[in-house]
Scaffold this motif. Sequence first.
Motif, PDB file in Angstrom:
ATOM      1  N   TRP A  18      -1.081  -1.777  -4.654  1.00 50.00           N
ATOM      2  CA  TRP A  18      -2.111  -0.964  -4.394  1.00 50.00           C
ATOM      3  C   TRP A  18      -1.828   0.389  -4.333  1.00 50.00           C
ATOM      4  O   TRP A  18      -1.082   1.001  -3.435  1.00 50.00           O
ATOM      5  CB  TRP A  18      -3.067  -1.343  -3.240  1.00 50.00           C
ATOM      6  CG  TRP A  18      -3.620  -2.610  -3.095  1.00 50.00           C
ATOM      7  CD1 TRP A  18      -3.041  -3.936  -2.652  1.00 50.00           C
ATOM      8  CD2 TRP A  18      -4.992  -2.876  -3.264  1.00 50.00           C
ATOM      9  NE1 TRP A  18      -4.120  -4.888  -2.695  1.00 50.00           N
ATOM     10  CE2 TRP A  18      -5.196  -4.252  -3.188  1.00 50.00           C
ATOM     11  CE3 TRP A  18      -6.089  -2.203  -3.611  1.00 50.00           C
ATOM     12  CZ2 TRP A  18      -6.372  -4.906  -3.351  1.00 50.00           C
ATOM     13  CZ3 TRP A  18      -7.331  -2.936  -3.811  1.00 50.00           C
ATOM     14  CH2 TRP A  18      -7.350  -4.170  -3.627  1.00 50.00           C
ATOM     15  N   THR A  53      -6.849   1.545  -4.288  1.00 47.52           N
ATOM     16  CA  THR A  53      -7.385   1.486  -2.992  1.00 47.52           C
ATOM     17  C   THR A  53      -8.704   2.414  -2.941  1.00 47.52           C
ATOM     18  O   THR A  53      -9.773   2.185  -2.081  1.00 47.52           O
ATOM     19  CB  THR A  53      -6.716   1.786  -1.787  1.00 47.52           C
ATOM     20  OG1 THR A  53      -6.096   3.018  -2.090  1.00 47.52           O
ATOM     21  CG2 THR A  53      -5.684   0.956  -1.739  1.00 47.52           C
ATOM     22  N   SER A  73      -2.374   5.830  -0.302  1.00 48.21           N
ATOM     23  CA  SER A  73      -3.524   4.684   0.343  1.00 48.21           C
ATOM     24  C   SER A  73      -3.562   4.694   1.856  1.00 48.21           C
ATOM     25  O   SER A  73      -4.451   4.203   2.374  1.00 48.21           O
ATOM     26  CB  SER A  73      -3.075   3.206  -0.241  1.00 48.21           C
ATOM     27  OG  SER A  73      -3.179   3.438  -1.699  1.00 48.21           O
ATOM     28  N   PRO A 130     -11.577  -0.411  -4.890  1.00 50.63           N
ATOM     29  CA  PRO A 130     -11.199  -1.893  -4.786  1.00 50.63           C
ATOM     30  C   PRO A 130     -11.817  -2.780  -5.632  1.00 50.63           C
ATOM     31  O   PRO A 130     -11.204  -4.017  -5.823  1.00 50.63           O
ATOM     32  CB  PRO A 130     -11.284  -2.153  -3.409  1.00 50.63           C
ATOM     33  CG  PRO A 130     -11.922  -0.993  -2.858  1.00 50.63           C
ATOM     34  CD  PRO A 130     -12.257   0.112  -3.563  1.00 50.63           C
ATOM     35  N   GLN A 133       0.588  -7.721  -5.167  1.00 52.74           N
ATOM     36  CA  GLN A 133      -0.218  -6.782  -5.708  1.00 52.74           C
ATOM     37  C   GLN A 133       0.080  -5.360  -5.073  1.00 52.74           C
ATOM     38  O   GLN A 133       0.855  -5.055  -3.948  1.00 52.74           O
ATOM     39  CB  GLN A 133      -1.790  -6.986  -4.585  1.00 52.74           C
ATOM     40  CG  GLN A 133      -2.156  -8.312  -4.977  1.00 52.74           C
ATOM     41  CD  GLN A 133      -3.754  -8.388  -4.358  1.00 52.74           C
ATOM     42  OE1 GLN A 133      -3.800  -7.741  -3.326  1.00 52.74           O
ATOM     43  NE2 GLN A 133      -4.364  -9.400  -4.917  1.00 52.74           N
ATOM     44  N   PHE A 161       0.958  -1.113   0.030  1.00 55.41           N
ATOM     45  CA  PHE A 161      -0.090  -0.085   0.060  1.00 55.41           C
ATOM     46  C   PHE A 161       0.890   1.308   0.037  1.00 55.41           C
ATOM     47  O   PHE A 161       1.721   1.382   0.841  1.00 55.41           O
ATOM     48  CB  PHE A 161      -0.858   0.156   1.188  1.00 55.41           C
ATOM     49  CG  PHE A 161      -1.819  -1.136   1.159  1.00 55.41           C
ATOM     50  CD1 PHE A 161      -2.953  -1.264   0.303  1.00 55.41           C
ATOM     51  CD2 PHE A 161      -1.534  -2.287   1.871  1.00 55.41           C
ATOM     52  CE1 PHE A 161      -4.003  -2.136   0.228  1.00 55.41           C
ATOM     53  CE2 PHE A 161      -2.349  -3.535   1.625  1.00 55.41           C
ATOM     54  CZ  PHE A 161      -3.527  -3.215   0.847  1.00 55.41           C
TER      55      PHE A 161
END
Length: 445
Positions: free
Chosen positions: A225, A284, A16, A287, A223, A12
């Motif tokens: 984000w 984020t 985020s 989502p 991932q 993140f």
Amino acid sequence: MEVKGIMIVMKFGGTSVGDFERIKNVASIIKSNLNENPVIVVSALGGVTDNLISIANLSLTEDEVRAIFNKIIEKHHTTIEKLNIDEKIIQEDINRLNELVNKIITVKKTTSQDMDLLMSFGERMSSKILASYLSAIGIKALPYNAYDIGMITNSNFGNADILPYTYQKLKKNLSSVINKGVVPVITGFIGKSKDGSITTLGRGGSDYTASIIGAAMGASEIQIWTDVDGILTADPKIVKTAKSIDVVSYEEASELALSGAKVLHPKTILPAIEKNIPVRILNTFNPSHKGTLVLNRTAEKSRVVSITYKKHIVVISLSNRSMLKNELLKAASGVLSSNGIFEYSISASESSVSITIDEKEHTPALISDLKKIGNVESSINGVKVSIVGNDISFIPKISDLISSSLKGIKIEIMPSSESNINHSIVVTERQANSAVKRLHTAFFS
Ligand code: ASP
């Protein structure tokens, strides 16, 4: 030790985790992925790394520096208070940061080692805040400084890279944490050298941390984000109709990162390629959007994926009538590498070569070395606009399409057809947005 079942890495970024509401949102995203054994990598709270860097700005007065320090502390305390968690979790970091600030004020100079230590506090605090909030909502989570679980780097402060045994150490330490049912929340961006000094992996380096961890663990997905719906066909600030792309190849993603697209740190993709792990870029703020998946290949051949741009570019034209084109190219490349410049593009016409570099690399030493070869002219402050995609040279009439869509725009350099993944032009700053928009219309509507 192996992790039982699958596992994913979720990174993140700063926006985020920009404030308490964003952190709550991140926590709910993590909560809905608990069955995939997530390992969390987190950036500093939005804006904090920039604030930390400005502490070292020697033109500021002592009061101004203390004001920045206070602003950083207040941001963290407000977030903690709003999340209703214990403020003691970051007290030790605040004390250490305060000591460093005092040192900088007294000594009035900073080494690159001090800078990395200074920058490290953002992630050290954000990881504790996120882990503590996750625990508060009933998720078994613990914060980790990446260097305490194996992120060991060389001593290249400001742009460090991992040592070979990092993968092994990370795997061993993290597997035992995950197998205990704990969600580790790890600092992005930072590591430690063998002699124990804190290092950083370069600005935006938390993506790289995530992918190093993903490769070490053999994750099923990494991932990233962020705050946009994946990789887009252009910067949405310039092209309102920019769309997100479902799948891009590793090569396209790294070319995009190198040519100015801000979504991924340029080094991110390397560990993923090494272990063939898919990277997914997600939003984020949205989502449920599936974002962009980065894989080792895409089904589509010969296509344009995105129009990107990079500001502060210098175009140097080098000419010498008594040298052959190839000789001139070879001599220019030699000078670039002896000046430590490896990211550049170069194209040749019969009488001259055009070299495109970042403004930062345009030094008097470089120019004086080039002048030993021939006549040098520089035009500064250009914007490099790139058309990126797999096998673009095979797109029929691509050069004609580029030229016709840019009628009326002054082009410093036309694309050379040598690259199969990137055709770039350099335009003036004033005309850059218009060039991006027109190319986007030509290729995407
Ligand atoms: N906090 C660091 C930066 O702002 C690293 C990151 O966010 O990826 O550059």
